[in-house]
Write a protein that holds these residues in place. Structure first.
Motif, mmCIF file in Angstrom:
data_model
loop_
_atom_site.group_PDB
_atom_site.id
_atom_site.type_symbol
_atom_site.label_atom_id
_atom_site.label_comp_id
_atom_site.label_asym_id
_atom_site.label_seq_id
_atom_site.Cartn_x
_atom_site.Cartn_y
_atom_site.Cartn_z
ATOM 1 N N LYS A 42 -21.020 -31.195 -23.660
ATOM 2 C CA LYS A 42 -20.003 -30.623 -23.319
ATOM 3 C C LYS A 42 -19.161 -30.171 -21.771
ATOM 4 N N GLY A 73 -23.341 -27.510 -23.007
ATOM 5 C CA GLY A 73 -22.867 -27.859 -24.442
ATOM 6 C C GLY A 73 -23.583 -26.158 -25.347
ATOM 7 N N GLU A 74 -23.519 -27.703 -26.807
ATOM 8 C CA GLU A 74 -23.879 -26.887 -28.268
ATOM 9 C C GLU A 74 -25.100 -27.374 -28.175
ATOM 10 N N PHE A 90 -24.445 -22.065 -27.510
ATOM 11 C CA PHE A 90 -24.359 -21.994 -26.153
ATOM 12 C C PHE A 90 -24.415 -21.964 -24.666
ATOM 13 N N TRP A 120 -16.423 -24.646 -19.367
ATOM 14 C CA TRP A 120 -17.751 -25.515 -19.665
ATOM 15 C C TRP A 120 -17.625 -26.198 -18.554
ATOM 16 N N THR A 303 -15.993 -34.234 -18.471
ATOM 17 C CA THR A 303 -15.922 -33.277 -19.892
ATOM 18 C C THR A 303 -15.911 -34.901 -20.745
#
Length: 304
Positions: A42, A73-74, A90, A120, A303
């Protein structure tokens, strides 16, 4: 464990030079190794060492090269049956070689959870500099005073705050426009440039126990030699050759507990974390050019 095929768009450089050497390469990721998590990125911070590797000033691997040491991030896949992490979590942490890519594979041991109230762009810029700062302070050991060259940058900003948390008196150098910011972090701010030694002695007449250079220029070395006590530590994280054998290079040591301490402090509002600017991943060349200009306040972030 799901065995999915994923592709990743990776920032690479096939030669050294200014930011126009950067390009994107689409790769197919191998089967996820045991003990790793696959992350859809992210946000990812850029550090000065990334840009200096791009130009060829600092070389630690051959071409082509990839970039980035920190991310958030995920999790989209995980290969660790004993981990508390799961798909959809996350996370943030340090990479396994590079993080400036859309999908990366990371050792589960490098991860901590991303708090919901940390944006983020902030979460993606913490791991590298936080662990560098704690490495420096831990390896210097107990001291009462510290001179920080380049106190307004990413590592400088957090090392000032971590040092103050430990009760250390900190003098930090910066450009004129960042003096107020450095003061707000808890340091005694001094503008760098000609006459720096005299200005430092005006605000702190005693010899320092240690100094740390984030910038990597000759002025930082010479000033430290003048104001740090003879048996004190003079360190650098800049990764550049120095003119004195007294200057000790520090290299980051991954420590999720130290990272968690900094993240907890940011989450609680105890530590200030400044984002200088953000750039979409597609504009990575522009972001790298900006970090080479210097004078940043906090972090520059990509990003996704």
């Amino acid at each position: 464990m799901e065995n999915n095929t994923h592709t990743s768009k990776v920032l690479i450089a096939k030669s050294y030079g200014p930011s126009d050497v950067l390009e994107f390469q689409e790769i197919t990721l191998d089967t996820l190794p045991q003990g790793f998590a696959r992350i859809r990125v992210k946000a990812a911070g850029i550090n000065p060492i990334d840009a200096r590797r791009m130009t060829g000033e600092f070389k630690h691997a051959g071409l082509p090269q990839t970039f980035g040491t920190e991310f958030t991030g995920e999790i989209i896949e995980i290969a660790d049956d004993h981990s508390d992490f799961k798909v959809g979590d996350f996370v943030l942490g340090s990479g396994n070689g590079f993080t400036h890519a859309t999908v990366i594979d990371v050792p589960v041991g490098n991860l901590i959870r991303r708090p919901e109230n940390i944006a983020w762009e902030v979460a993606g810029s913490i791991a590298g500099v936080a662990q560098t700062a704690t490495t420096v302070l831990d390896e210097i050991g107990p001291i009462n005073s510290l001179l920080v060259h380049g106190a307004s940058g990413g590592v400088g900003s957090i090392i000032v705050q971590l040092a103050r948390e430990r009760g250390i008196t900190v003098v930090g150098t910066s450009s004129k426009r960042n003096l107020e910011y450095v003061n707000s972090l808890g340091a005694i701010a001094v503008e760098y440039g000609d006459g720096l030694t005299e200005r430092i002695k005006e605000v702190f007449p005693n010899a320092f126990d240690a100094s740390i250079d984030m910038v990597g220029n000759e002025q930082a070395t010479q000033v430290s030699l003048e104001v740090v006590k003879e048996d004190g530590v003079i360190g650098t994280i800049a990764g550049k050759p120095t003119s004195s054998e007294r200057v000790v290079p520090f290299w980051v040591k991954r420590n999720p507990q130290n990272l968690q301490h900094v993240v907890n402090g940011i989450e609680a509002g105890k530590f200030t974390w400044e984002i200088d600017s953000t750039f979409p991943f597609e504009n990575a060349a522009e972001a790298y050019s900006k970090i080479l200009e210097g004078h940043t306040r906090g972090k520059i972030v990509l990003t996704f």
